[in-house]
Design a protein around this motif. Structure first.
Motif, PDB file in Angstrom:
ATOM      1  N   GLY A 159       0.779  -1.233   0.000  1.00 25.77           N
ATOM      2  CA  GLY A 159       0.000   0.000   0.000  1.00 25.77           C
ATOM      3  C   GLY A 159       0.807   1.277   0.000  1.00 25.77           C
ATOM      4  N   ARG A 160       2.107   1.162  -0.168  1.00 25.29           N
ATOM      5  CA  ARG A 160       2.945   2.372  -0.162  1.00 25.29           C
ATOM      6  C   ARG A 160       2.640   3.278  -1.342  1.00 25.29           C
ATOM      7  NH1 ARG A 160       8.630  -0.462   1.613  1.00 25.29           N
ATOM      8  NH2 ARG A 160       7.852  -1.241   3.607  1.00 25.29           N
ATOM      9  N   TYR A 181       1.522   7.537  -0.964  1.00 22.35           N
ATOM     10  CA  TYR A 181       2.136   8.710  -1.565  1.00 22.35           C
ATOM     11  C   TYR A 181       1.345   9.299  -2.722  1.00 22.35           C
ATOM     12  CZ  TYR A 181       6.065   7.443   1.339  1.00 22.35           C
ATOM     13  OH  TYR A 181       6.853   7.145   2.416  1.00 22.35           O
ATOM     14  N   ALA A 182       0.490   8.505  -3.337  1.00 22.16           N
ATOM     15  CA  ALA A 182      -0.296   8.996  -4.471  1.00 22.16           C
ATOM     16  C   ALA A 182      -1.724   8.445  -4.406  1.00 22.16           C
ATOM     17  CB  ALA A 182       0.377   8.598  -5.781  1.00 22.16           C
ATOM     18  N   PRO A 183      -2.480   8.860  -3.382  1.00 14.77           N
ATOM     19  CA  PRO A 183      -3.837   8.322  -3.209  1.00 14.77           C
ATOM     20  C   PRO A 183      -4.805   8.702  -4.328  1.00 14.77           C
ATOM     21  CG  PRO A 183      -3.464  10.136  -1.688  1.00 14.77           C
ATOM     22  CD  PRO A 183      -2.142   9.831  -2.351  1.00 14.77           C
ATOM     23  N   GLY A 193       5.344   7.197  -5.341  1.00 15.76           N
ATOM     24  CA  GLY A 193       4.667   5.932  -5.065  1.00 15.76           C
ATOM     25  C   GLY A 193       5.315   4.758  -5.779  1.00 15.76           C
ATOM     26  N   ILE A 194       5.725   4.975  -7.006  1.00 15.59           N
ATOM     27  CA  ILE A 194       6.390   3.925  -7.781  1.00 15.59           C
ATOM     28  C   ILE A 194       7.703   3.538  -7.109  1.00 15.59           C
ATOM     29  CG2 ILE A 194       7.562   3.430  -9.967  1.00 15.59           C
ATOM     30  CD1 ILE A 194       5.374   5.269 -11.277  1.00 15.59           C
ATOM     31  N   ARG A 195       8.497   4.523  -6.735  1.00 17.81           N
ATOM     32  CA  ARG A 195       9.790   4.255  -6.086  1.00 17.81           C
ATOM     33  C   ARG A 195       9.630   3.604  -4.721  1.00 17.81           C
ATOM     34  NH1 ARG A 195      10.932   9.477  -8.003  1.00 17.81           N
ATOM     35  NH2 ARG A 195      10.762  10.298  -5.896  1.00 17.81           N
ATOM     36  N   SER A 196       8.514   3.822  -4.065  1.00 17.52           N
ATOM     37  CA  SER A 196       8.319   3.287  -2.713  1.00 17.52           C
ATOM     38  C   SER A 196       7.887   1.819  -2.703  1.00 17.52           C
ATOM     39  CB  SER A 196       7.284   4.124  -1.957  1.00 17.52           C
ATOM     40  OG  SER A 196       5.988   3.899  -2.472  1.00 17.52           O
ATOM     41  N   CYS A 197       7.540   1.281  -3.865  1.00 15.10           N
ATOM     42  CA  CYS A 197       7.079  -0.112  -3.937  1.00 15.10           C
ATOM     43  C   CYS A 197       8.262  -1.058  -3.754  1.00 15.10           C
ATOM     44  CB  CYS A 197       6.406  -0.378  -5.280  1.00 15.10           C
ATOM     45  SG  CYS A 197       5.858  -2.092  -5.464  1.00 15.10           S
ATOM     46  N   THR A 228       5.449  -0.027 -13.078  1.00 18.60           N
ATOM     47  CA  THR A 228       6.392   0.466 -14.057  1.00 18.60           C
ATOM     48  C   THR A 228       5.739   1.506 -14.948  1.00 18.60           C
ATOM     49  OG1 THR A 228       5.829  -1.373 -15.523  1.00 18.60           O
ATOM     50  CG2 THR A 228       7.776  -1.650 -14.156  1.00 18.60           C
ATOM     51  N   VAL A 229       6.553   2.452 -15.388  1.00 17.79           N
ATOM     52  CA  VAL A 229       6.078   3.469 -16.324  1.00 17.79           C
ATOM     53  C   VAL A 229       6.061   2.846 -17.716  1.00 17.79           C
ATOM     54  CG1 VAL A 229       6.558   5.719 -17.347  1.00 17.79           C
ATOM     55  CG2 VAL A 229       6.983   5.342 -14.904  1.00 17.79           C
TER      56      VAL A 229
END
Length: 67
Positions: A14-15, A19-21, A53-57, A63-64
């Motif tokens: 859920g990280r 960061y990006a709800p 949010g992507i980096r926190s996973c 992935t972009v």
């Protein structure tokens, strides 16, 4: 920006949503990303938060996608 959430790698930490709800939704049933297995559009105003949010996973499940 578009991102893909890997349905196998996502472990429900859920990280991303922390960061990006406005971008990443969590399932009420199991806490996993509600868009697992899908590619979603990220609004331009939320790209900075989505990147955090992507980096926190920890599983690198997001992935972009090249456009």
């Amino acid at each position: 920006m578009k991102v893909h959430i890997d349905e196998i790698k996502c472990s429900g930490h859920g990280r991303c949503a922390k960061y990006a709800p406005e971008v990443f939704r969590l399932s009420d049933d199991d806490g996993y990303n509600a868009d697992r297995g899908q590619t979603i559009d990220v609004p331009a105003a939320e790209e900075k938060n989505a990147a955090i949010g992507i980096r926190s996973c920890p599983e690198r499940a997001i992935t972009v996608v090249a456009e």
